[in-house]
Motif scaffolding. Sequence first.
Motif, PDB file in Angstrom:
ATOM      1  N   LEU A  57       0.810  -1.222   0.000  1.00  0.00           N
ATOM      2  CA  LEU A  57       0.000   0.000   0.000  1.00  0.00           C
ATOM      3  C   LEU A  57       0.842   1.271   0.000  1.00  0.00           C
ATOM      4  O   LEU A  57       0.334   2.345   0.288  1.00  0.00           O
ATOM      5  CB  LEU A  57      -0.919  -0.001   1.233  1.00  0.00           C
ATOM      6  CG  LEU A  57      -1.925  -1.152   1.336  1.00  0.00           C
ATOM      7  CD1 LEU A  57      -2.747  -1.011   2.600  1.00  0.00           C
ATOM      8  CD2 LEU A  57      -2.819  -1.205   0.114  1.00  0.00           C
ATOM      9  N   LYS A  60       0.013   5.444  -1.448  1.00  0.00           N
ATOM     10  CA  LYS A  60      -1.382   5.567  -1.823  1.00  0.00           C
ATOM     11  C   LYS A  60      -1.851   7.003  -1.645  1.00  0.00           C
ATOM     12  O   LYS A  60      -1.372   7.719  -0.763  1.00  0.00           O
ATOM     13  CB  LYS A  60      -2.255   4.610  -1.009  1.00  0.00           C
ATOM     14  CG  LYS A  60      -1.988   3.138  -1.316  1.00  0.00           C
ATOM     15  CD  LYS A  60      -2.202   2.839  -2.793  1.00  0.00           C
ATOM     16  CE  LYS A  60      -1.956   1.374  -3.110  1.00  0.00           C
ATOM     17  NZ  LYS A  60      -2.113   1.077  -4.560  1.00  0.00           N
ATOM     18  N   GLN A  66      -9.097   0.720   1.449  1.00  0.00           N
ATOM     19  CA  GLN A  66      -8.651  -0.630   1.125  1.00  0.00           C
ATOM     20  C   GLN A  66      -9.331  -1.631   2.052  1.00  0.00           C
ATOM     21  O   GLN A  66      -9.455  -1.399   3.265  1.00  0.00           O
ATOM     22  CB  GLN A  66      -7.134  -0.744   1.276  1.00  0.00           C
ATOM     23  CG  GLN A  66      -6.573  -2.126   1.037  1.00  0.00           C
ATOM     24  CD  GLN A  66      -6.771  -2.589  -0.400  1.00  0.00           C
ATOM     25  OE1 GLN A  66      -6.479  -1.857  -1.329  1.00  0.00           O
ATOM     26  NE2 GLN A  66      -7.278  -3.809  -0.577  1.00  0.00           N
ATOM     27  N   ALA A  97      -3.897  -6.642   3.461  1.00  0.00           N
ATOM     28  CA  ALA A  97      -4.702  -5.984   2.431  1.00  0.00           C
ATOM     29  C   ALA A  97      -5.232  -7.047   1.480  1.00  0.00           C
ATOM     30  O   ALA A  97      -4.478  -7.867   0.961  1.00  0.00           O
ATOM     31  CB  ALA A  97      -3.849  -4.964   1.676  1.00  0.00           C
ATOM     32  N   ILE A  98      -6.545  -7.029   1.261  1.00  0.00           N
ATOM     33  CA  ILE A  98      -7.165  -8.038   0.404  1.00  0.00           C
ATOM     34  C   ILE A  98      -8.120  -7.361  -0.593  1.00  0.00           C
ATOM     35  O   ILE A  98      -8.483  -6.187  -0.421  1.00  0.00           O
ATOM     36  CB  ILE A  98      -7.939  -9.087   1.226  1.00  0.00           C
ATOM     37  CG1 ILE A  98      -9.090  -8.433   2.001  1.00  0.00           C
ATOM     38  CG2 ILE A  98      -6.997  -9.809   2.187  1.00  0.00           C
ATOM     39  CD1 ILE A  98      -9.978  -9.422   2.743  1.00  0.00           C
ATOM     40  N   THR A  99      -8.500  -8.092  -1.605  1.00  0.00           N
ATOM     41  CA  THR A  99      -9.482  -7.583  -2.572  1.00  0.00           C
ATOM     42  C   THR A  99     -10.831  -8.289  -2.433  1.00  0.00           C
ATOM     43  O   THR A  99     -11.867  -7.703  -2.737  1.00  0.00           O
ATOM     44  CB  THR A  99      -8.963  -7.769  -4.011  1.00  0.00           C
ATOM     45  OG1 THR A  99      -8.655  -9.153  -4.237  1.00  0.00           O
ATOM     46  CG2 THR A  99      -7.701  -6.936  -4.237  1.00  0.00           C
ATOM     47  N   GLU A 100     -10.825  -9.543  -2.010  1.00  0.00           N
ATOM     48  CA  GLU A 100     -12.064 -10.285  -1.793  1.00  0.00           C
ATOM     49  C   GLU A 100     -11.795 -11.450  -0.859  1.00  0.00           C
ATOM     50  O   GLU A 100     -10.636 -11.816  -0.620  1.00  0.00           O
ATOM     51  CB  GLU A 100     -12.639 -10.794  -3.124  1.00  0.00           C
ATOM     52  CG  GLU A 100     -11.692 -11.670  -3.914  1.00  0.00           C
ATOM     53  CD  GLU A 100     -12.266 -12.064  -5.259  1.00  0.00           C
ATOM     54  OE1 GLU A 100     -11.944 -13.191  -5.711  1.00  0.00           O
ATOM     55  OE2 GLU A 100     -13.015 -11.271  -5.866  1.00  0.00           O
ATOM     56  N   GLN A 111      -8.123 -13.087  -1.354  1.00  0.00           N
ATOM     57  CA  GLN A 111      -7.258 -12.693  -2.458  1.00  0.00           C
ATOM     58  C   GLN A 111      -6.379 -11.540  -1.965  1.00  0.00           C
ATOM     59  O   GLN A 111      -6.866 -10.447  -1.739  1.00  0.00           O
ATOM     60  CB  GLN A 111      -8.091 -12.228  -3.653  1.00  0.00           C
ATOM     61  CG  GLN A 111      -7.293 -11.986  -4.922  1.00  0.00           C
ATOM     62  CD  GLN A 111      -7.025 -13.275  -5.694  1.00  0.00           C
ATOM     63  OE1 GLN A 111      -7.788 -14.225  -5.586  1.00  0.00           O
ATOM     64  NE2 GLN A 111      -5.944 -13.318  -6.436  1.00  0.00           N
ATOM     65  N   TYR A 113      -4.050  -8.313  -1.788  1.00  0.00           N
ATOM     66  CA  TYR A 113      -3.804  -7.154  -2.663  1.00  0.00           C
ATOM     67  C   TYR A 113      -2.295  -6.942  -2.719  1.00  0.00           C
ATOM     68  O   TYR A 113      -1.643  -6.759  -1.690  1.00  0.00           O
ATOM     69  CB  TYR A 113      -4.491  -5.906  -2.111  1.00  0.00           C
ATOM     70  CG  TYR A 113      -4.144  -4.649  -2.872  1.00  0.00           C
ATOM     71  CD1 TYR A 113      -4.807  -4.311  -4.045  1.00  0.00           C
ATOM     72  CD2 TYR A 113      -3.130  -3.795  -2.413  1.00  0.00           C
ATOM     73  CE1 TYR A 113      -4.483  -3.165  -4.749  1.00  0.00           C
ATOM     74  CE2 TYR A 113      -2.799  -2.648  -3.105  1.00  0.00           C
ATOM     75  CZ  TYR A 113      -3.474  -2.341  -4.277  1.00  0.00           C
ATOM     76  OH  TYR A 113      -3.142  -1.214  -4.974  1.00  0.00           O
ATOM     77  N   ASP A 116      -1.982  -2.324  -7.740  1.00  0.00           N
ATOM     78  CA  ASP A 116      -2.970  -2.099  -8.796  1.00  0.00           C
ATOM     79  C   ASP A 116      -2.543  -2.814 -10.080  1.00  0.00           C
ATOM     80  O   ASP A 116      -1.389  -2.719 -10.511  1.00  0.00           O
ATOM     81  CB  ASP A 116      -3.116  -0.596  -9.063  1.00  0.00           C
ATOM     82  CG  ASP A 116      -3.713   0.134  -7.872  1.00  0.00           C
ATOM     83  OD1 ASP A 116      -4.437  -0.516  -7.090  1.00  0.00           O
ATOM     84  OD2 ASP A 116      -3.443   1.340  -7.718  1.00  0.00           O
ATOM     85  N   HIS A 119      -2.173  -9.416  -9.762  1.00  0.00           N
ATOM     86  CA  HIS A 119      -3.009 -10.451  -9.170  1.00  0.00           C
ATOM     87  C   HIS A 119      -2.138 -11.473  -8.453  1.00  0.00           C
ATOM     88  O   HIS A 119      -1.084 -11.874  -8.946  1.00  0.00           O
ATOM     89  CB  HIS A 119      -3.852 -11.140 -10.242  1.00  0.00           C
ATOM     90  CG  HIS A 119      -4.766 -10.205 -10.982  1.00  0.00           C
ATOM     91  ND1 HIS A 119      -5.977  -9.797 -10.478  1.00  0.00           N
ATOM     92  CD2 HIS A 119      -4.621  -9.579 -12.186  1.00  0.00           C
ATOM     93  CE1 HIS A 119      -6.554  -8.977 -11.339  1.00  0.00           C
ATOM     94  NE2 HIS A 119      -5.747  -8.819 -12.378  1.00  0.00           N
ATOM     95  N   THR A 147     -13.199  -2.111   5.738  1.00  0.00           N
ATOM     96  CA  THR A 147     -12.579  -1.168   4.802  1.00  0.00           C
ATOM     97  C   THR A 147     -11.869  -0.087   5.604  1.00  0.00           C
ATOM     98  O   THR A 147     -12.503   0.590   6.431  1.00  0.00           O
ATOM     99  CB  THR A 147     -13.628  -0.538   3.873  1.00  0.00           C
ATOM    100  OG1 THR A 147     -14.254  -1.564   3.098  1.00  0.00           O
ATOM    101  CG2 THR A 147     -12.966   0.462   2.927  1.00  0.00           C
TER     102      THR A 147
END
Length: 370
Positions: A57, A60, A66, A97-100, A111, A113, A116, A119, A147
């Motif tokens: 991160l 940012k 996030q 830090a995750i995306t899902e 998943q 993070y 950007d 993956h 979040t």
Amino acid sequence: MANRGESLTHIALKKLRQNPLAMAAFLLIALAAFVSVFAYILATDKTKNSALQQVALKYKPIGYEQLMLKVPLEGYTSQLNFTDYFLGKIQDFEEIAITEFKFTGNEIVYQPYIGDGMHADPKSLALSHWTKEGIDATEIEKNYVYTKKFLLGTDSFGRDFYSRLLLGTRISFFVGFIAVAISLIVGITIGALGGYYRGKLDNFIMWLINVVWSIPTLLLVIAITLAIGKGFWQIFIAVGLTMWVEVARVVRGQFLSFREMEFVEAAKALGMSDLRIIFKQILPNILAPVIVISAANFAAAILIESGLSFLGIGAQPPTPSWGNIIKEHYAHIILGKQHLAILPGVLILLLVLAFNIFGNQLRDAMDIKN
């Protein structure tokens, strides 16, 4: 004649209250003092030194949000105790830090993070990481997946920049407070003894003052810091031991004048001890110029500490100081992350300006000729 019978302090306070510039400076100083004491309460990262890192991160932007997964470590406590609000919480959890995410049996699959447009392979954690710390599995999604908003973005290590700036206020303000206290104790004592007793003692004190005065302040602070070591308290002591000279000179001059006055002669005739005359009779009458010098020294101490931290011999990482924050990010002024260096610089400017303005207005308010 309206001021007849009023004390100098009362008159000075009345003048200050009627001065918008002085009150604005005072409110800024009071705000800095409040933030210094309650920094961890106001910070979003309440870990010690707000040093919770998320390398993925880094850099940012302001207001970045996030999704985070909070994983408790051994001995984790969800509540902050009293000292945590003032000294920071020892990190007893990991923040990812995750995306899902999704729950699968006795695991949580997420998943990570990693940046950007990048993956990573899904990873999983057993729910026992939470349950063994007394956390029910039904609470995980509610309280441990959230979040997180970074009000001022993140720095080069992915740390919450807003929290780091708040804690930097504590270093800058406290170094001024403690350094001024040390300078007053040393300066008043030395100046009072020299001005009251005169003779050889005064000659020695003046020689010492002239020697210390001839050494550049920053070099002297660096020398003292190298002698007693780098660190949080060492920088306070080093700055304080270089700022007593001006206090001593002013106090000595005032004592030379007051020691010849009638009330001092009367006190001697009544058999009062020298210490009582110095601290009970003369000293209360010379506090006005000492207070004004203290305000100016406060601003100077903040600048000196910031300079030393920028050079790497002040507050040591991960302890945040406005000076070392600028040091870490000054190159980013031309790399599109200007706020990382400009914001702490602006805060230094505002706090130093507030002390200088307040000191000048206080001097004018205490001037009985006005």
